[in-house]
Scaffold this active site. Structure first.
Site, mmCIF file in Angstrom:
data_model
loop_
_atom_site.group_PDB
_atom_site.id
_atom_site.type_symbol
_atom_site.label_atom_id
_atom_site.label_comp_id
_atom_site.label_asym_id
_atom_site.label_seq_id
_atom_site.Cartn_x
_atom_site.Cartn_y
_atom_site.Cartn_z
ATOM 1 N N ASP A 139 0.821 -1.216 0.000
ATOM 2 C CA ASP A 139 0.000 0.000 0.000
ATOM 3 C C ASP A 139 0.852 1.262 0.000
ATOM 4 O OD1 ASP A 139 -1.852 -2.211 1.295
ATOM 5 O OD2 ASP A 139 -3.097 -0.652 0.374
ATOM 6 N N ASN A 160 1.511 -2.937 4.189
ATOM 7 C CA ASN A 160 0.533 -3.775 3.482
ATOM 8 C C ASN A 160 -0.474 -4.258 4.526
ATOM 9 O OD1 ASN A 160 -0.356 -5.018 0.965
ATOM 10 N ND2 ASN A 160 0.208 -6.970 1.888
HETATM 11 O O1 MRU Z 1 -7.802 -2.801 3.036
HETATM 12 P P1 MRU Z 1 -7.541 -3.236 1.627
HETATM 13 O O2 MRU Z 1 -8.349 -4.408 1.202
HETATM 14 O O3 MRU Z 1 -7.634 -2.069 0.671
HETATM 15 O O4 MRU Z 1 -6.018 -3.689 1.654
HETATM 16 C C1 MRU Z 1 -5.434 -4.096 0.448
HETATM 17 C C2 MRU Z 1 -4.042 -4.582 0.611
HETATM 18 O O5 MRU Z 1 -3.461 -4.504 1.671
HETATM 19 C C3 MRU Z 1 -3.354 -5.101 -0.599
HETATM 20 O O6 MRU Z 1 -2.448 -6.100 -0.259
HETATM 21 C C4 MRU Z 1 -2.585 -3.934 -1.232
HETATM 22 O O7 MRU Z 1 -3.437 -2.867 -1.515
HETATM 23 C C5 MRU Z 1 -1.862 -4.325 -2.448
HETATM 24 S S1 MRU Z 1 -3.007 -4.602 -3.735
HETATM 25 C C6 MRU Z 1 -2.638 -4.752 -5.161
#
Ligand code: MRU
Length: 362
Positions: free
Chosen positions: A247, A257
């Site tokens: 992220d 992440n």
């Molecule tokens: O809370 P989320 O579902 O948005 O979290 C998503 C993640 O942590 C993914 O691993 C990250 O965004 C990488 S996605 C390609």
């Protein structure tokens, strides 16, 4: 249909810049219902991002950009200064919907920089059209980045590998085949005979609701495990590589992440298993030195004590619910980007690999 075989798209823009709208797959309803919501205002997009109807760092970046087009539809000032002022205010507001994934700020920042360059003489209609063209370009480029990451990552997957992944990083999380899951789809198509071990990913279950769902749809062998089973399957020799997304990646490689990723990285190190992060350059934040500066979203206690409407704890118990954690760069074997592989993970190699392609966000 994506090459992956998973016929689903998290976001589809309909119509022109003046009256168009955004179709958003409501991922909170998966895996039982495949329904989309109509986003007609920036507020609809804000709500969709905050509630995780759309989620996954790159998909949030694309959603934010389209949200800004919907905001621009409501700006009626002819003065370019007033237009830019209101657009920037709306971008800042959209950016506050979720704080950790830097892709949101990156996508919004790109559109604001475009608006800053627009000549005073440009009509309102042309301003909106140019912004929409760029929002669509962000989605197209994200798709291309997924393809490039998959190509770079393919060589890191040994034949017959068991691959552990956390959260959802696939078709549902991007405008293409995904980040970590794009590598997995490519390895599957290349006949590498892989099997994915998908962590359930408490508390919102992106692993079981989304990753297991999309991999099954695409025919990729997948075994669902609860998060607390990762050590056991590693110990049993079932895992040859860990692949996760990101992220926000700081200048030194520290990577935010989904909560639980750090645990998996520690386990991988203990068991001598390579731990790879797969992320486009839009997920890097070179403006911050290390992971300690990454803002970590904290979400409602209800998600932990009453997930999907089922009470599982005393109502008044104290809860801590960070949505992300930070894996230190020194636990990461490599970071796979669309520009190539960062290995070892150092500030210098990150800077060299990103080069001119990295741009700051808002
Ligand atoms: O809370 P989320 O579902 O948005 O979290 C998503 C993640 O942590 C993914 O691993 C990250 O965004 C990488 S996605 C390609």
């Amino acid at each position: 249909m994506n090459e992956s075989g998973c016929a689903v798209a998290p976001l589809i823009w309909h119509g022109d810049a003046e009256n168009g709208w955004l179709e958003m797959l409501d991922q909170t309803q998966l895996p039982t219902k495949q329904v989309a919501i109509e986003c007609r205002t920036a507020g609809d997009v804000f709500e969709g991002i905050r509630m995780l109807r759309v989620r996954g760092a790159p998909a949030i970046g694309v959603a934010g950009a389209y949200g800004l087009i919907l905001a621009a539809q409501q700006i009626h000032s002819n003065s370019s200064r007033a237009f830019l002022g209101e657009l920037t205010r709306q971008a800042d507001w959209l950016n506050s919907s979720r704080p950790t994934a830097v892709n949101l700020s990156w996508g919004l920042g790109r559109l604001i920089r475009l608006a800053e360059k627009m000549p005073d003489s440009l009509s309102l209609t042309d301003r909106r059209s140019l912004l929409l063209e760029d929002a669509k370009a962000i989605a197209r480029e994200d798709k291309a980045m997924c393809t490039a990451m998959a190509q770079h990552g393919l060589d890191l997957i040994p034949p017959g590998a068991g691959i552990l992944t956390h959260c959802n990083t696939g078709v549902l999380a991007t405008a293409g085949e995904g980040t970590a899951l794009a590598v997995i789809y490519a390895a599957h198509r290349a006949g590498k005979n892989i099997r994915v071990y998908a962590d359930e990913t408490r508390p919102l279950l992106q692993g079981s609701r989304l990753t297991a769902w999309e991999l099954k749809k695409a025919g990729v062998p997948v075994t669902l495990i609860c998060d607390n089973m990762a050590a056991m399957v590693m110990r049993q020799g079932k895992i040859q590589a860990v692949l996760v997304g990101a992220d926000r990646i700081a200048a030194n490689g520290d990577t935010a992440n989904k909560i639980g990723t750090y645990t998996v990285a520690v386990l991988a190190r203990h068991h001598g298993i390579p731990f790879h992060v797969v992320a486009p350059t839009s997920s890097f934040d070179l403006g911050i030195e290390s992971g300690t500066q990454i803002p970590i979203e904290e979400r409602a206690a209800q998600e932990v004590i009453c997930g999907y409407g089922k009470p599982t704890a005393p109502e008044d118990v104290d809860v801590y619910n960070p949505a992300f954690d930070v894996t230190p760069g020194d636990l990461i074997t490599s970071i796979i980007t669309e520009n190539g592989i960062i290995r070892p993970v150092t500030k210098e190699i990150i800077e060299k690999t990103l080069g001119e392609s990295w741009k700051p966000g808002l």
